[in-house]
Structure formats: structure tokens, C-alpha cells
Design an enzyme around this catalytic site. Sequence first.
Site, PDB file in Angstrom:
ATOM      1  N   HIS A 169       0.838  -1.212   0.000  1.00  0.00           N
ATOM      2  CA  HIS A 169       0.000   0.000   0.000  1.00  0.00           C
ATOM      3  C   HIS A 169       0.866   1.252   0.000  1.00  0.00           C
ATOM      4  O   HIS A 169       0.453   2.288   0.521  1.00  0.00           O
ATOM      5  CB  HIS A 169      -0.938   0.036   1.221  1.00  0.00           C
ATOM      6  CG  HIS A 169      -1.679  -1.248   1.464  1.00  0.00           C
ATOM      7  ND1 HIS A 169      -2.954  -1.486   0.999  1.00  0.00           N
ATOM      8  CD2 HIS A 169      -1.293  -2.390   2.105  1.00  0.00           C
ATOM      9  CE1 HIS A 169      -3.339  -2.704   1.363  1.00  0.00           C
ATOM     10  NE2 HIS A 169      -2.345  -3.274   2.030  1.00  0.00           N
ATOM     11  N   SER A 291      14.556  21.935 -17.231  1.00  0.00           N
ATOM     12  CA  SER A 291      13.385  22.793 -17.375  1.00  0.00           C
ATOM     13  C   SER A 291      13.829  24.085 -18.044  1.00  0.00           C
ATOM     14  O   SER A 291      14.965  24.513 -17.876  1.00  0.00           O
ATOM     15  CB  SER A 291      12.797  23.081 -16.000  1.00  0.00           C
ATOM     16  OG  SER A 291      12.166  24.350 -15.976  1.00  0.00           O
TER      17      SER A 291
END
Length: 466
Positions: A169, A291
Site C-alpha cells: 500500500h 526545465s
Amino acid sequence: MKNTISKHTAGVGRTMIGTIRTDVLAYTAGKDVKLDMCLVDADCIGSAAHVTMLAGLPLKPHLFSARDRDRVIAELARIMRRADRGAFTITLQDQDVHLAVERELTSRLGALGRKIHTGRSRNDQVAVDLRLFAKEQLLAVIEEALALGSALLIQARRNRGVAMVGRTHLQPAMPSSVGLWASAYTEDLLDDIRLLKGVYDLNDQCPLGSAAGYGVPLPLDRRQVSDLLGFRRPIHNVLHAGNSRGKLESGILSALSQVMITLSRLSEDLMLFMMPEFDYFSLSPDMCTGSSIMPQKNNPDVLELVRARTARVMACNQTVMDIIKGLPSGYNRDLQETKEPFMLGMTMTRASLRIMASLVAGLKINREALRRGFTPAVFAADHALSLVARGMPFRDAYHYVKKHLDELDDLDPDRAIALKTHAGATAGLDFAGMARQLAAERASAENEKRRYFKTISRLLRIPYPM
Ligand code: ARG
């Protein structure tokens, strides 16, 4: 805006099989003119087998003498060489590779070219071309999957003793290791290779000789063409030979989707664990992209695109299934539209496997950050099991530890992973066995490739691939 359709609305195209309105030609040929360039070799190889078989038929007069056959094969080899140099083109008037090759043979060899289509149709030509294409591509996919599996195994062996929190999980679960994490993907890929071999086997049947799907009144030797092309056997029922188109592509795309799902999960793990908050792994800087505004950025675009392309490969399979599900038996032109998703899915899977192999090879493992990930709670289940070893029933131990979570001690990750010695656990991983499996698969793929290339070289009488 200029009407881009207008250039096709007037006139007719003279094709090998009659005159067709240019706009109809453009619409129906679709992307074949471009996509079929990937099938030039396969089409020539299929034609070489077909003419060899025709030359051997006990007909009077002979369809092709031995000399005719040799001239056709030499010409087919020349077409392959020209295509290799970029000097062979498929025109709109050709519609597809099959008629382009026939046009070329006819322009060079006259009547011999006009005879080549005896006893066959484009439907079985395209079927055999795609199977020859798939054969080579699948062997390459298997080799590329093995290369990634090996890169993962190298990381697993090198970091077998590096503790890593195992998660369920996404929450911390139990002590684990980088060796367990990385080699799980090696085994995943070995499973994917089993699927790829399954579809390789499905593909390894020769449709040639089915003609339009209903056979011909000539004593075709279908076993011979199958052998000449290195297929395991001919597809028996001639109608089934055509009907298997699309289903075969879907089967292959489904195996490719499984490969992509493996890569997508691996990508997801890597993206998560390379976040500064984890810092378990770092990508080599040359695998990252920047970027345009943020100077500090090192982004995992490769991994994101593997995840997106997984969706696209699965969508390729869905496209093929959607196209074929409503088709009646016998050839339908709809089948042409399965070619693009098939080739695209193949290309995307192969490119993804290759980039992931380099990325994994350059992966940096940050031992200290991995160790910082261990909280006492990670040892809870192991501690309960140590109480079991002292005689406490498991459920009692479970509740005892649950009540005293804050008292957990003995929190040595190295000791914890060394204690799991059973098969397949952190200290029971059979790396040598995995390496042996990879080696056996590699040898079998190489063997198959060698055998296939030898068969085709014998057929063409020149070394193949050129
Ligand atoms: N380009 C066609 C395809 O991919 C080849 C077969 C054409 N056959 C036909 N009957 N029109 O399906």
C-alpha cells in the site's frame, strides 16, 4: 486555408490492376505507401520462396525454368539492396509494397515479372510479410528484454546486501533489499519472455499459398514455401490463414503490453524513490532532462514517457481488437488498418526496453538514504515471528507487538535481511539461477535467429541480413 484534399480530387491513377480515381487511391492506400517500406525485405523474401516453389511445380509447360527463377531471385535481392540505400519507393499508384515489387520486377524482367503473381494474392502476401517482420522483431524484443533483465540482475547482485524498506500500500511494511527489488523485475521480464515466446510460436506458421483465402486450382506446395521461409509449418486451412490476421497482431501486442506494464511499474518505482524526500536512487544526470525556467531541474522524463507509452501500446492492442471484432470471415480491407498500431506498438516497446536498459545500468543506489527509510515499525512483523520462535502462538505475538509498538528494538536492517534465508527471500535469492535462465533464453533466441538468417540466405543466395 488551402484545401489539401483538392490535389486528389481530380484525375485517375493508373495502377498495376487498373485505373482508380486518385482520391479513392489516396484514401484506400492510406499509410501503406509509407508503412510498407518496413516490409520490402519481407515481401521480396516471400516472393523468392513463391517463385522457387512455382519453378518446381510439375506443370507443362513450366511456369518458371530454373534460370527464370534465378533471375527473379537476383532481381528481388537487388530490390532489397536498393531499398536499403533508400533508392526504392512505393508510389501511390503502387498502393502497397506488393504491387511496387511486381512493378519493379516487370519493368526489369518483362514476362517473368508479369508471372510472379501466379497462384497468390496480396492478402496472403501481406500475411506472410507481417509474419516475417514479426519474427525478426520478436527475436529483437526478446534480446532487448534480456538485456534489461541482465542490467537489473547486475544491480541486484551488486546491492544484494543493501537494505531497503519493503512496502505494501506504499506504506512501510517489512525489511527488504535492493537485491530483492531489482531481481523481482528480472523475473518479471523472464515471465514476459515466456509470453513473447508463446506468440513467437503462434507467429511461426506460414500463411502463403492461401491466395485470396480460398486456395487456387494449382498444385501449390505449401509445405515447401513454409520450409523455404524457415517457418515451423504452414497454416493448414487457407481461410483460417487470412482470418488469423489481426488476431495474431493482437496476441503479439498483448505480450508487448505485458512487457510495457513491467517497464511502467519499474518507472513508477524509480520516479517515487528518486524524489528528494526518498533519495533512495538517483538517475545518471545524462538520463534526465531540464526545465526551461527552473535551472535546478533534473526531471525523469524518460520514465514518465515509458509510463505514457505503456498506455499507448495497450491502446494499439485495443485498436486492433476493435477493428477485427466485427469483421466477417474472409479478407476485408479493414485489416489494413491493423498494420499501423502493430508496427507502432512494436517500435515503442523496443525503444522503451533499450532506454530502460541504459537507465538501469547507470542507476546510483544511495545506501544511507535507504537506511534512513527504516523506522522501528518496519520490524514489527519480524519481531512477532521472533516471539513465535520462542513458543508464542502467532496471533498472540501479533497482538503483543501491536500493543507495544513503541518498545520495538533490535532494529538492525542488515541482520533482518540476513535472517530471511528461504528460497526467493532477501538472503535466499538464487542470482546464479536467474543468470542461467537469462543465458539460456539468450542462447535460444540467438540460435533461432541464426537458423532463420541461414535459411533466408540460402533462399536468396546472398548473406541475409545484407
Ligand atoms: N495493403 C493491403 C492490406 O494491408 C494489402 C492487401 C490488399 N488486398 C486487397 N484485396 N485489396 O491489407
